[in-house]
Design an enzyme around this catalytic site. Structure first.
Site, PDB file in Angstrom:
ATOM      1  N   GLN A 113      -4.384 -12.777   9.964  1.00  0.00           N
ATOM      2  CA  GLN A 113      -3.253 -12.859  10.664  1.00  0.00           C
ATOM      3  C   GLN A 113      -3.219 -13.567  11.916  1.00  0.00           C
ATOM      4  OE1 GLN A 113      -2.773  -8.262  10.759  1.00  0.00           O
ATOM      5  NE2 GLN A 113      -0.617  -9.113  11.121  1.00  0.00           N
ATOM      6  N   ARG A 128     -11.817  -5.618  18.407  1.00  0.00           N
ATOM      7  CA  ARG A 128     -11.697  -5.352  17.053  1.00  0.00           C
ATOM      8  C   ARG A 128     -11.021  -6.615  16.053  1.00  0.00           C
ATOM      9  NH1 ARG A 128      -7.527  -2.446  13.418  1.00  0.00           N
ATOM     10  NH2 ARG A 128      -8.640  -2.229  11.568  1.00  0.00           N
ATOM     11  N   HIS A 140      -9.419  -6.485   6.007  1.00  0.00           N
ATOM     12  CA  HIS A 140      -8.133  -5.922   6.345  1.00  0.00           C
ATOM     13  C   HIS A 140      -7.297  -6.912   5.234  1.00  0.00           C
ATOM     14  CE1 HIS A 140      -5.688  -4.977  10.148  1.00  0.00           C
ATOM     15  NE2 HIS A 140      -4.896  -5.439   9.271  1.00  0.00           N
ATOM     16  N   GLU A 147      -6.487   0.494   6.766  1.00  0.00           N
ATOM     17  CA  GLU A 147      -5.308   1.148   6.153  1.00  0.00           C
ATOM     18  C   GLU A 147      -5.372   1.096   4.895  1.00  0.00           C
ATOM     19  OE1 GLU A 147      -1.973  -0.204   8.319  1.00  0.00           O
ATOM     20  OE2 GLU A 147      -2.572   0.455  10.106  1.00  0.00           O
ATOM     21  N   ASN A 167      -4.973   4.433  13.114  1.00  0.00           N
ATOM     22  CA  ASN A 167      -3.946   3.583  13.475  1.00  0.00           C
ATOM     23  C   ASN A 167      -2.612   4.286  13.484  1.00  0.00           C
ATOM     24  OD1 ASN A 167      -5.723   1.519  13.363  1.00  0.00           O
ATOM     25  ND2 ASN A 167      -4.863   0.430  11.736  1.00  0.00           N
ATOM     26  N   TYR A 180       1.630   4.189  14.433  1.00  0.00           N
ATOM     27  CA  TYR A 180       2.833   3.333  14.964  1.00  0.00           C
ATOM     28  C   TYR A 180       3.918   4.205  15.070  1.00  0.00           C
ATOM     29  CZ  TYR A 180       0.308  -1.021  14.481  1.00  0.00           C
ATOM     30  OH  TYR A 180      -0.615  -1.806  14.627  1.00  0.00           O
ATOM     31  N   GLU A 207      -5.505   0.823  16.290  1.00  0.00           N
ATOM     32  CA  GLU A 207      -4.387   0.135  16.429  1.00  0.00           C
ATOM     33  C   GLU A 207      -3.334   0.999  17.054  1.00  0.00           C
ATOM     34  OE1 GLU A 207      -2.865  -1.892  13.009  1.00  0.00           O
ATOM     35  OE2 GLU A 207      -4.842  -2.577  12.570  1.00  0.00           O
ATOM     36  N   TRP A 231      -2.707  -3.087  19.423  1.00  0.00           N
ATOM     37  CA  TRP A 231      -2.375  -4.272  18.595  1.00  0.00           C
ATOM     38  C   TRP A 231      -1.144  -4.757  19.124  1.00  0.00           C
ATOM     39  CZ3 TRP A 231      -4.552  -5.721  13.911  1.00  0.00           C
ATOM     40  CH2 TRP A 231      -3.646  -6.997  13.505  1.00  0.00           C
ATOM     41  N   GLU A 251       2.757 -11.834  11.183  1.00  0.00           N
ATOM     42  CA  GLU A 251       2.909 -10.436  10.669  1.00  0.00           C
ATOM     43  C   GLU A 251       3.339 -10.400   9.192  1.00  0.00           C
ATOM     44  OE1 GLU A 251       2.228  -7.285  12.200  1.00  0.00           O
ATOM     45  OE2 GLU A 251       3.490  -6.330  10.581  1.00  0.00           O
ATOM     46  N   TRP A 252       2.518 -10.401   8.311  1.00  0.00           N
ATOM     47  CA  TRP A 252       2.635 -10.309   7.078  1.00  0.00           C
ATOM     48  C   TRP A 252       3.907 -10.768   6.237  1.00  0.00           C
ATOM     49  CZ3 TRP A 252      -2.301  -9.868   5.937  1.00  0.00           C
ATOM     50  CH2 TRP A 252      -3.219  -9.124   6.771  1.00  0.00           C
TER      51      TRP A 252
END
Ligand code: PNW
Length: 445
Positions: A20, A77, A121, A166, A287, A289, A349, A396, A403-404
């Site tokens: 990323q 990280r 990752h 993840e 993590n 969100y 994150e 994060w 972003e993917w």
């Protein structure tokens, strides 16, 4: 009310991942990963972009470490790109690939920033995918060999090791739904990708123990489940989703075995595997969100739940609901579920995407991000006050990064990155986070 302070020694950090931010996709002998392949396939990424250049962190890491030092963080990280270390996915380490992380780690230590390294990752070397990827048992052993190569070089200086990032998101988006690399759409048949990641984790923990005395962790994504509807079928759907998202990658590691209904079966799980997977970890990386809303599925659905919208909350630019309270709920829930088996936690994150752009004076104001982080730190403090052992918090992300599947359309950074010039501009949240850290250091208790 001021943002709460945390005990002395609390680890304040920021997170990124290799694909990323690094760019330099063909530099110094790096091989292709599944994300290079996926991003270059038409129609997979929202803006048609790739991580070929990303934030060019590979070349600008010194500037980025200076930005970290300006924040006053105690830890960074990052992730190590497996295709830099083993360009063909196996064999001896590429010294040039490891040299980059060597430079990065030394630059961090020179600024008193703890290097926190994630080994995986999501950037699987393409040749490993071609041999079956995480659906194939051999990938677990290959991952452990790669982990050993990295630890042989960096084991004396990395302060916290994270094996996988993840694995649930990687399995479900990469192998179940196909919205992430490698783009396979196996739905529930993706479960072997859970077992082989877990086996790889366990084997990597054993390899790391021979190379380093630093603590070792696994990082999972957790989502408190909100059941919509009040039928037994709705509640059963909630249980099924909770087992899949929150327990599949945690229960076996903490000694409970696979959750009911999710054991991959004797064809996949061999004698001794669970003993490998249960190797003690020193830290659980969390993590968070947002919570996930779930209801009973329609008749004939291939899944035992249906995902739903969670109404009544503000939303980020990703359309994710902002629910700080969910962080307290999930931390207390982990403690209640695992009890003494739960190691200390670090939040590896936490963050949000907003459409941040410079104003006429070139400044980037992101009050929504400040409110988001403030709310989550309050929720974290509440969990600590309820006795949950949380030792660190990583935002994060440091930078607006790639972003993917969303490409560059989602900005998660404390630092704005101009898409064309790659110029870095700290946002107002950067100054806010710096002040939170400084105040916590002065008054922390
Ligand atoms: C994490 N979900 O991914 C990743 O670790 C980061 O690389 C990523 O940039 C960050 O979160 C923001 O997305 C997730 O849909 C992807 O629940 C999807 C979900 C959660 C986390």
């Amino acid at each position: 009310m001021q943002t709460p302070v945390f005990p002395a020694g609390f680890r304040w950090g920021v997170s990124t991942s290799a694909y990323q931010v690094e760019g330099a996709a063909d530099t110094d002998g790096r091989g292709p990963s599944i994300w290079d392949t996926f991003a270059h396939r038409p129609g997979r990424i929202a803006d048609g972009s790739s991580g070929d250049v990303a934030c060019d962190h590979y070349h600008r890491y010194a500037e980025d470490v200076a930005l970290m030092a300006g924040l006053g963080i105690s830890a960074y990280r990052f992730s190590v790109a497996w295709p830099r270390v083993q360009p063909s996915g196996s064999g001896p380490a590429s010294p040039r690939g490891l040299d980059f992380y060597d430079r990065l780690v030394d630059a961090l230590l020179a600024r008193d920033i703890d290097p926190v390294a994630t080994l995986y990752h999501w950037d699987l070397p393409q040749p490993v995918e071609d041999a079956g990827g995480w659906l194939h048992r051999d990938s677990a052993g290959r991952f452990a060999e790669y982990a050993d190569l990295v630890a042989a070089r960096l084991g004396d200086r990395v302060r916290l090791w994270i094996t996988l990032n993840e694995p649930f998101v990687h399995m479900s988006f990469g192998y179940g739904l196909g919205t992430h690399a490698p783009g396979r759409q196996l739905l529930v048949d993706a479960v072997p990708a859970a077992h082989h990641q877990l086996l790889g984790h366990g084997l990597a923990v054993a390899a790391l123990r021979t190379r380093t005395t630093s603590p070792v962790a696994l990082t999972n994504n957790y989502a408190p489940v909100r059941v919509l509807g009040d039928t037994d079928a709705d509640r059963a759907a909630g249980e099924a989703y909770d087992a899949l998202h929150n327990r599949l990658f945690t229960d076996p590691v903490l000694g409970l075995g696979y959750p009911p209904g999710l054991d991959p079966g004797p064809e996949v799980v061999r004698d001794g595997d669970l003993a490998t997977i249960v190797a003690p970890i020193d830290v659980l990386g969390v993590n968070y969100y947002n919570p996930t809303a779930v209801r009973a599925p329609e008749e004939g659905s291939p899944l035992p739940f249906e995902l739903a919208e969670l109404d009544g909350y503000p939303r980020t630019a990703f359309d994710w609901p902002v629910v700080p309270e969910g962080l307290r709920e999930l931390l207390v829930g982990l403690r209640d579920r695992y009890g003494d088996a739960l190691p200390p936690i670090e939040i590896t994150e936490s963050g949000c995407a907003y459409d941040d752009e410079p104003d006429a004076d070139g400044r980037v104001h992101d009050p929504e991000r400040i409110a988001y982080l403030d709310g989550h730190l309050r929720a974290l403090r509440a969990a600590v006050d309820e006795g949950v052992d949380v030792r660190g918090y990583f935002v994060w992300s440091l930078l607006d990064n790639w972003e993917w599947a969303e490409g560059f359309t989602k900005r998660f950074g404390l630092v704005h990155v101009d898409a064309d010039t790659l110029a870095r501009t700290p946002k107002s949240s950067y100054a806010w986070y710096r002040d939170v850290i400084a105040r916590s250091r002065r008054h922390g208790a």
